[in-house]
Scaffold this motif. Structure first.
Motif, short mmCIF file in Angstrom:
data_model
loop_
_atom_site.label_atom_id
_atom_site.label_comp_id
_atom_site.label_asym_id
_atom_site.label_seq_id
_atom_site.Cartn_x
_atom_site.Cartn_y
_atom_site.Cartn_z
N TRP A 158 0.84 -1.20 0.00
CA TRP A 158 0.00 0.00 0.00
C TRP A 158 0.88 1.25 0.00
O TRP A 158 0.57 2.23 -0.68
N ASN A 159 1.98 1.24 0.75
CA ASN A 159 2.89 2.39 0.77
C ASN A 159 3.51 2.63 -0.60
O ASN A 159 3.66 3.77 -1.04
N LYS A 208 0.88 4.14 -2.93
CA LYS A 208 0.66 5.57 -2.68
C LYS A 208 1.87 6.41 -3.11
O LYS A 208 1.70 7.46 -3.72
N ALA A 209 3.07 5.95 -2.81
CA ALA A 209 4.27 6.76 -3.08
C ALA A 209 4.60 6.82 -4.57
O ALA A 209 4.96 7.87 -5.08
N LYS A 216 2.53 5.71 -7.14
CA LYS A 216 1.33 5.79 -7.99
C LYS A 216 1.27 4.62 -8.98
O LYS A 216 0.92 4.78 -10.13
#
Length: 56
Positions: free
Chosen positions: A3-4, A7-8, A10
């Motif tokens: 998930w990180n 998000k980071a 894209k």
């Protein structure tokens, strides 16, 4: 962890599934040596020559 990265960076879920995370983590956490003229290969330290040898 995924998930990180999602998000980071894209990334799409498909891109995350296709990624080899062992290599990605090794690449992200790699720290280049402070001296670019020094390398450690198989436990031995090698220094780049700063001038040609006298016999040359």
């Amino acid at each position: 962890m995924k998930w990180n990265i999602f998000k980071a960076l894209k990334w799409s879920l498909h891109e995350i599934d296709e990624t080899d995370f062992d290599n990605l983590i090794a690449f992200i956490t790699f720290k280049q040596e402070s001296d670019p003229n020094t390398r450690i290969i198989n436990g031995k330290t090698y220094h780049r020559a700063s001038k040609p040898p006298s016999w040359l």
